[in-house]
Design an enzyme around this catalytic site. Structure first.
Site, PDB file in Angstrom:
ATOM      1  CG  ASP A 171      -6.935  31.905  15.354  1.00  0.00           C
ATOM      2  OD1 ASP A 171      -8.068  31.602  14.933  1.00  0.00           O
ATOM      3  OD2 ASP A 171      -5.946  31.146  15.277  1.00  0.00           O
ATOM      4  CE1 TYR A 192      -5.084  26.922   8.793  1.00  0.00           C
ATOM      5  CE2 TYR A 192      -3.127  27.772   7.703  1.00  0.00           C
ATOM      6  CZ  TYR A 192      -4.346  27.985   8.291  1.00  0.00           C
ATOM      7  OH  TYR A 192      -4.837  29.263   8.387  1.00  0.00           O
ATOM      8  CB  THR A 241     -14.626  30.564   5.827  1.00  0.00           C
ATOM      9  OG1 THR A 241     -14.776  30.796   7.227  1.00  0.00           O
ATOM     10  CG2 THR A 241     -15.528  29.431   5.395  1.00  0.00           C
ATOM     11  CG  LEU A 255     -10.266  25.918  22.392  1.00  0.00           C
ATOM     12  CD1 LEU A 255     -10.685  25.773  23.853  1.00  0.00           C
ATOM     13  CD2 LEU A 255     -11.511  26.013  21.514  1.00  0.00           C
ATOM     14  CB  SER A 256      -6.949  30.846  19.036  1.00  0.00           C
ATOM     15  OG  SER A 256      -6.028  31.698  18.415  1.00  0.00           O
TER      16      SER A 256
END
Ligand code: ADP
Ligand code: MG
Length: 373
Positions: free
Chosen positions: A166, A215, A30, A119-120
């Site tokens: 992130d 992506y 989003t 998890l960046s």
């Protein structure tokens, strides 16, 4: 880290910074559609131990990769041979363009964020580096601005077209709470999660091979959908209006857009459900999010289905869903705190039996955003 620093640079570090990884609790994809995300800065973080230098060189050593890199702050270029260092070079380059004074340094980097698992770790590295430049230079950036500049480094210098999620979480996060982030105006509010609930990361330990190319395709489809509907972004359209108009879109674009508009709509409700320990709402919202991710946005992968089953069959689980960009990597489960150990044991065994892969399942709590320590 101190030992390694002494070994490589011959003296002790004088400055320490850290920045956390993150997990999204609701709101997949989003962010680049300018919608909302419920996000948690986690107690897995990237640390930098450093010491200023008298010249304009930055010398880095990553303990995770057992790799070293060096660059001149007066002429910062990407290095295809040491791509990992581009995250630091990019931050330096963007800060220099902003007119910030950059100081040379020696640094050892160590991270407890699993690398390349959703998890960046990339944002944690960027935000820890930006914080190091602040500490070395004696100036400060507003945390939201710092997040934007780190995002710009990843977009323009590294060449990864990520949204703001992130870096925002890593820079702006506060210990003890999740953030309900609005990516349209970059405001956020703290959300206190029920203390009887344990956010638990379930790393499928599977490769995210499609993540990069797919992506970009998803992003382009969302942009196409918004354009065809005459919107600046998918954020602009309420769910009811979208359902009335989705027939105007090509079928594949409609499915992608429907997921985003519905997922955005779930974010606020998830924040309320997690605060109130509303079991039924948590179960329903996470199930709908995962169903949409697989059927509409098509970011699922076989290991994610196996992990979903393992998580939902384990004791104490309230709900579970994808995390990050999908395509494997980490997932997230919401577990009754008192049953976390049982949950971890049984989900680990079930996933290992189904896939032959031993997962990494661990609890996370809300950590502070990037800072000096
Ligand atoms: P994620 O951000 O989900 O972990 P990315 O592919 O976006 O995955 O970023 C991972 C990349 O970031 C690594 O391949 C590496 O280049 C860089 N990186 C992250 N953390 C470190 C670290 N501690 N040391 C060196 N490079 C790192
Ligand atoms: Mg990343």
């Amino acid at each position: 880290m101190t030992e390694r620093f002494l070994e490589r640079f011959g003296a002790a570090p004088t400055i320490w910074t850290r920045a956390p990884g993150r997990v999204d609790l609701m709101g997949s994809h989003t962010d680049y559609n300018l919608g909302c995300v419920l996000t948690l800065p986690i107690g897995r973080d990237t640390w930098i131990a450093a010491r200023p230098r008298r010249d304009n060189f930055a010398r880095l050593h990553s303990m995770n990769l057992e790799a070293s890199a060096e660059f001149n702050l007066d002429s910062i270029e990407p290095d295809a041979g040491q791509r990992w260092s581009d995250y630091a070079r990019g931050v330096a380059s963007v800060l220099a363009r902003e007119g910030k004074t950059l100081t040379g340094f020696d640094a050892v980097i160590h991270s407890t964020v699993p690398i390349g698992s959703g998890l960046s770790s990339s944002a944690a590295l960027e935000c820890a580096v930006a914080t190091l430049f602040e500490a070395l230079g004696g100036w400060r950036l507003d945390p939201v601005r710092k997040a934007q500049l780190c995002q710009r480094a990843e977009n323009q210098f590294v060449g990864v077209n990520c949204g703001i999620l992130d870096q925002y979480t890593s820079c702006v996060g506060q210990a003890g709470c999740a953030l309900l982030l609005d990516c349209r105006d970059l405001s956020s509010r703290a959300v206190q999660l029920s203390p009887a609930l344990q956010v638990t990361i379930c790393d499928t330990k599977s490769k995210r091979e499609l993540a990069g190319s797919e992506y970009g395709r998803r992003r382009a489809q969302c942009e196409e959908g918004a354009r065809r509907l005459g919107l600046k972004s998918l954020r602009e359209i309420p769910l009811g209006d979208f359902h009335n108009r989705e027939a105007e879109l090509p079928a594949d674009v409609a499915r992608r857009c429907r997921f985003i508009v519905e997922e955005h709509d779930r974010v606020g409700r998830m924040a309320e459900a997690l605060a109130a320990h509303d079991r039924e709402a948590i179960r329903g919202l996470t199930a709908a999010s995962f169903r949409g991710a697989c059927d509409l946005y098509e970011i699922g992968a076989p290991p994610m289905l196996a992990m979903m089953q393992a998580m939902l069959n384990a004791p104490g689980v309230l709900g579970a869903r994808q995390a990050g960009a999908g395509f494997g990597g980490c997932m997230v489960a919401f577990v009754e705190k008192a049953r976390t150990a049982e949950f971890t044991r049984e989900a680990t065994a079930a996933y290992a039996a189904a896939t032959g892969i031993v997962p990494d399942i661990f609890p996370v709590d809300a950590a502070a955003g990037a800072g000096r320590c």
